[in-house]
Design an enzyme around this catalytic site. Structure first.
Site, PDB file in Angstrom:
ATOM      1  N   LYS A  41       0.837  -1.204   0.000  1.00 32.78           N
ATOM      2  CA  LYS A  41       0.000   0.000   0.000  1.00 32.78           C
ATOM      3  C   LYS A  41       0.874   1.257   0.000  1.00 32.78           C
ATOM      4  CE  LYS A  41      -4.066  -1.862   2.367  1.00 32.78           C
ATOM      5  NZ  LYS A  41      -5.108  -1.652   3.354  1.00 32.78           N
ATOM      6  N   THR A  92     -10.645  -1.465  13.338  1.00 34.36           N
ATOM      7  CA  THR A  92     -11.123  -1.916  14.659  1.00 34.36           C
ATOM      8  C   THR A  92     -12.142  -3.029  14.411  1.00 34.36           C
ATOM      9  OG1 THR A  92     -12.715  -0.078  14.573  1.00 34.36           O
ATOM     10  CG2 THR A  92     -10.767   0.230  15.949  1.00 34.36           C
ATOM     11  N   GLU A 167     -18.427   4.025   1.607  1.00 36.00           N
ATOM     12  CA  GLU A 167     -17.594   3.449   0.559  1.00 36.00           C
ATOM     13  C   GLU A 167     -18.346   3.555  -0.771  1.00 36.00           C
ATOM     14  OE1 GLU A 167     -15.732  -0.338   1.390  1.00 36.00           O
ATOM     15  OE2 GLU A 167     -15.363   0.274   3.461  1.00 36.00           O
ATOM     16  N   LYS A 216     -20.997   8.499  16.179  1.00 35.63           N
ATOM     17  CA  LYS A 216     -20.692   7.637  15.035  1.00 35.63           C
ATOM     18  C   LYS A 216     -21.508   6.337  15.109  1.00 35.63           C
ATOM     19  CE  LYS A 216     -18.631   5.873  11.536  1.00 35.63           C
ATOM     20  NZ  LYS A 216     -19.065   6.308  10.216  1.00 35.63           N
ATOM     21  N   CYS A 274     -52.789   2.983  19.442  1.00 42.37           N
ATOM     22  CA  CYS A 274     -52.470   2.639  18.050  1.00 42.37           C
ATOM     23  C   CYS A 274     -51.182   1.855  17.863  1.00 42.37           C
ATOM     24  CB  CYS A 274     -52.392   3.909  17.201  1.00 42.37           C
ATOM     25  SG  CYS A 274     -53.988   4.681  17.000  1.00 42.37           S
TER      26      CYS A 274
END
Ligand SMILES: NC(=O)c1ccc[n+]([C@@H]2O[C@H](COP(=O)([O-])OP(=O)(O)OC[C@H]3O[C@@H](n4cnc5c(N)ncnc54)[C@H](O)[C@@H]3O)[C@@H](O)[C@H]2O)c1
Length: 453
Positions: A41, A92, A167, A216, A274
């Site tokens: 990478k 994580t 993504e 988050k 309801c």
């Protein structure tokens, strides 16, 4: 160097989050050093090629490389030394039991800590990895402090800055975030982090570490619930031959109750004539069609759990005399049908507690029809428990349960006594006097949820 000047940013972890963060910040003019333990990478990033597939990122990585603003290395120490802000973007992932694996996070924090030990200039560590609320305070900061021998908030800064990119359109999302959240326990960290988002037009929330971490999760959990809700109602209605696209077009056009902040304030359980009835009918229909709809099936049990928690909270006081403020399912109505307050009362009576109930909208003499039948069937001696006078209802109470917003802060501060335990189920805004003089426990958050229809 001024504490607040950001010159160079290091980004630790060049996966989906790190690569996008690094490339987009370089595009915004920052000098960025990407770091990863994976040398492939790093080689790609360092030569101007993106290590991930994502719309628009190839161009940004190439642009940053050409401009000399984007570099990459496997050497964390060199990158942290050279930068004054480090974004932590390591994974994580889940362990087999669902628990979060903090192995990469602890490792990268120990590596940063070792560098901070020898760094004389001020450095801010900004977390982007998603972590359970409390992790930054209980794991990240202690690890950084242990390996640096320095103190967070004094010698270096820590900020939690979750990201809300999806993504597939992460680059576009990065440049157009719904908001920016900067969580920190010290002011200087926020001042530094803020500089990185001067270009963002959306609102910047500056808050605590725990709120930033939790925001988050609230978002991700809600998004997952939305998808599942749409799939479950879609499955059921499609089976019933209904045009689900037409249903959802109408459904989402309601920006007042459906696609809005309505019903999103934690408070007491829902009830009324309801919502429970209609959920039962839907899930029964699904069962008849042999459809598994676990989300919809789980709603009423979840609501009951909320009542159970209130019962436990009251029993935990070990007091016998309780005054319940509010009996109808929603303030401003006398509808008792399927009110969770009635359920709560019945449970407490069953536990041998002495209950007084005050609800300005409920008068036994005025209840008629199914409403009257419901309460007489459920708690036949309800008339003996109701007291229309707030002062005398509160008089013998050792525990006061606020379960309505029909009561005013002034009334409460007038009649409550310091020794009374106040349990707030609806996050009633407490008057000054109550905060000081009573043991007030907030069961839930900001406001009471509207309790059904
Ligand atoms: N993928 C998303 O769209 C997304 C969105 C929001 C938040 N998040 C969160 O962001 C975090 C990262 O997610 P991701 O999808 O980018 O993960 P990822 O697995 O794609 O990337 C993590 C990278 O960190 C590297 N790494 C691990 N240990 C390292 C170390 N000590 N030093 C340097 N690099 C190291 C790995 O080699 C990997 O390249 C996670 O906590 C995730 O939950 C992800």
């Amino acid at each position: 160097m001024q504490k607040a000047d950001v010159h160079v940013v290091s980004v630790l972890g060049l996966g989906y989050v790190g690569a996008v963060t690094a490339a987009c910040l370089a595009h915004k003019g920052f000098n960025v050093i990407g770091v990863d333990v994976n040398s492939s990478k790093v080689d790609m990033f360092g030569s101007g090629r993106s290590p991930i597939i994502e719309a628009g990122i190839d161009e940004l990585v190439a642009e940053g490389h050409r401009a000399g603003r984007l570099r990459a290395t496997t050497d964390t120490s060199a990158a942290v030394t050279e930068s004054n802000v480090s974004f932590v973007c390591v994974g994580t992932p889940s362990l087999a039991n669902g628990k979060q694996d903090l192995g990469h996070l602890k490792q990268v924090c120990s590596e940063i800590g070792l560098v901070l030990a020898h760094k004389s200039s001020y450095h801010v560590v900004i977390l982007r990895s998603t972590v359970i609320p409390g992790t930054t305070l209980s794991v990240v900061i202690p690890t950084l402090e242990k390996f640096s021998g320095k103190r967070a908030g004094v010698d270096f800064g820590v900020c939690f800055n979750p990201e809300f990119t999806r993504e597939g359109c992460a680059v576009a999302d990065f440049f157009n975030p719904p908001y920016t959240i900067l969580g920190a326990e010290d002011y200087e960290s926020v001042v530094v982090a803020r500089q990185l988002y001067g270009w963002a037009s959306a609102h910047v929330f500056e808050t605590s570490l725990a709120v930033a971490e939790a925001a988050k999760y609230a978002s991700n959990a809600f998004h997952a619930v939305k998808v599942t809700f749409a799939n479950e109602v879609g499955t059921l209605f499609r089976e019933l031959g209904v045009d689900i696209d037409a249903v959802m077009r109408i459904f989402v056009s309601d920006k007042s109750l459906n696609i809005s902040s309505a019903y999103l304030s934690p408070g007491f359980a829902f009830g009324g004539s309801c919502l429970p009835k209609d959920l039962r009918a839907l899930t029964h229909q699904a069962r008849e069609l042999n459809l598994q709809l676990p989300l919809l099936d789980g709603v009423l049990p979840s609501n009951n759990e909320h009542v159970n928690r209130a019962v436990d909270l009251i029993l935990d006081t070990n007091k016998k005399n309780v005054c319940l403020l509010g009996l109808s399912f929603k303030a401003g109505t006398d509808d008792l049908r399927e009110s969770p307050h009635v359920q709560l009362t019945k449970r407490l009576l069953g536990e041998g507690l002495r209950i007084r109930i005050w609800d300005p909208h409920v008068s036994l003499g005025r209840l008629v029809g199914s409403n009257r039948h419901f309460i007489e069937d459920t708690i036949p001696h309800i008339g003996m428990l109701l007291n229309p006078d707030l002062r005398s209802a509160l008089e013998t109470a050792e525990v006061v349960v606020i379960a309505t917003k029909s009561v005013t802060a002034t009334e409460l501060s007038t009649y409550l006594r310091p020794e009374q335990i106040v349990l707030d189920l609806v996050h009633f805004k407490k008057p000054q006097k109550m905060d000081v003089t009573t043991q007030c426990e907030d069961m839930y958050a900001e406001q009471a949820a509207p309790s059904g229809m």
